[in-house]
Scaffold this active site. Sequence first.
Site, PDB file in Angstrom:
ATOM      1  N   HIS A 174      41.123   1.363 -96.928  1.00 42.62           N
ATOM      2  CA  HIS A 174      41.620   2.353 -97.888  1.00 42.62           C
ATOM      3  C   HIS A 174      42.740   3.222 -97.303  1.00 42.62           C
ATOM      4  O   HIS A 174      43.407   3.946 -98.050  1.00 42.62           O
ATOM      5  CB  HIS A 174      40.489   3.263 -98.364  1.00 42.62           C
ATOM      6  CG  HIS A 174      39.448   2.565 -99.180  1.00 42.62           C
ATOM      7  ND1 HIS A 174      39.759   1.833-100.314  1.00 42.62           N
ATOM      8  CD2 HIS A 174      38.101   2.471 -99.029  1.00 42.62           C
ATOM      9  CE1 HIS A 174      38.645   1.335-100.823  1.00 42.62           C
ATOM     10  NE2 HIS A 174      37.629   1.694-100.059  1.00 42.62           N
ATOM     11  N   ASP A 218      29.335  -4.811 -98.935  1.00 37.85           N
ATOM     12  CA  ASP A 218      28.787  -3.996-100.009  1.00 37.85           C
ATOM     13  C   ASP A 218      28.789  -4.724-101.348  1.00 37.85           C
ATOM     14  O   ASP A 218      28.492  -4.126-102.390  1.00 37.85           O
ATOM     15  CB  ASP A 218      29.517  -2.662-100.130  1.00 37.85           C
ATOM     16  CG  ASP A 218      31.025  -2.779-100.078  1.00 37.85           C
ATOM     17  OD1 ASP A 218      31.547  -3.893 -99.921  1.00 37.85           O
ATOM     18  OD2 ASP A 218      31.706  -1.734-100.189  1.00 37.85           O
ATOM     19  N   ASP A 237      35.543  -6.840 -99.472  1.00 42.34           N
ATOM     20  CA  ASP A 237      34.790  -5.622 -99.724  1.00 42.34           C
ATOM     21  C   ASP A 237      34.656  -5.416-101.234  1.00 42.34           C
ATOM     22  O   ASP A 237      35.526  -5.818-102.012  1.00 42.34           O
ATOM     23  CB  ASP A 237      35.532  -4.439 -99.098  1.00 42.34           C
ATOM     24  CG  ASP A 237      34.727  -3.163 -99.081  1.00 42.34           C
ATOM     25  OD1 ASP A 237      34.163  -2.851 -98.023  1.00 42.34           O
ATOM     26  OD2 ASP A 237      34.684  -2.460-100.116  1.00 42.34           O
ATOM     27  N   HIS A 240      35.080  -2.726-102.811  1.00 43.14           N
ATOM     28  CA  HIS A 240      36.124  -1.805-103.264  1.00 43.14           C
ATOM     29  C   HIS A 240      37.500  -2.333-102.856  1.00 43.14           C
ATOM     30  O   HIS A 240      37.678  -2.840-101.749  1.00 43.14           O
ATOM     31  CB  HIS A 240      35.894  -0.415-102.662  1.00 43.14           C
ATOM     32  CG  HIS A 240      34.560   0.162-103.009  1.00 43.14           C
ATOM     33  ND1 HIS A 240      33.469   0.036-102.180  1.00 43.14           N
ATOM     34  CD2 HIS A 240      34.144   0.842-104.105  1.00 43.14           C
ATOM     35  CE1 HIS A 240      32.430   0.635-102.744  1.00 43.14           C
ATOM     36  NE2 HIS A 240      32.812   1.121-103.910  1.00 43.14           N
TER      37      HIS A 240
END
Length: 343
Positions: free
Chosen positions: A160, A285, A196, A198
């Site tokens: 991120h 995740d 991931d 996200h």
Amino acid sequence: MLTFHTADTQLRHPRSELHGGQLVTPFECPERVEIILARIHAAALGEVREPERRGLDGVLEIHDSAYVEFLETLWENWQAEGHGGEPIPSIWPARTLRGDRIPENLEGRLGYYALAAETSVCAGTFRAALASKDIALAATDQVLAHGGGAFGLCRPPGHHAARDQFGGYCFFNNAAIAAQHARDQGVARVAILDVDFHHGNGTQEIFYDRDDVLFASIHGDPALEFPYYLGYADETGSGRGEGFTLNYPLAPGTDYPRWRQALEDALARIQAFGAELLIVSLGVDTFAQDPISSFTLASEDFSDYGGLLKRAGLPTVFLLEGGYAVEEIGVNVVNVLSGFDAG
């Protein structure tokens, strides 16, 4: 498979995260690494090796120097101003405000360099972020020298982190730094595959106008999931980078067959690109019981896609991103790596 890790990653131990309108114990915590290390040893995955400390090597090739200086001095300056808690941003240069000036005030700069409010900063954050970056570089050097695969047990995660912004628990973009390092070592074409839950908004931002690093991300639909403002399918790159960003946003409840279909497509595109090195932003995740995600992968699915990654036939660097402190995080990470080894 060789794993790289250092206890310096544990220096980041914040006590606050803004979640659901409350300050809670952060989901991104040292226990994540402890669970994974325990599983690596229990499964006899291979040696765990300490990376060399490299200071800022690799960081300034990716990140803005003023941003790096801000992170390095933030905790000290925050303490000097007499604040009792941890730095959490409270204002940003939003759509109706100017974003072309950096404030002199510390809280103003905190908002300028942050992209979200969930990520607090603590005393050990900067050193842990450097250690995480060193892990990524060590794993990359191992694969460049010997081929095969290597695992960087990075913490904090990185995908991120944009060129001059932190958030989503990320400060330095480990995958981007690793990719640039490989390019500097003569690797002509590098692919970054982000699995991931996200979207890897920082990685996308860094390489969006480049044609030497392909970025592919399989993630929760940003219309519904963090980071919300990036990761849509129509984002494909700009300028020379047009066509070198691939986004696969998927609906809540996505199961493994649908997720695997996206992975197979991404790998076909990576092979067509002519990648010489694959860097996997390994977030686990996507697991059904992860506390802040909504896909439904089971532990055995991670073994299966580890084998699929091996069959892509590329030297592969795995770098830990998300996946939170449920007991299965260790099982799921090691399943991917063991699946790759067995594939």
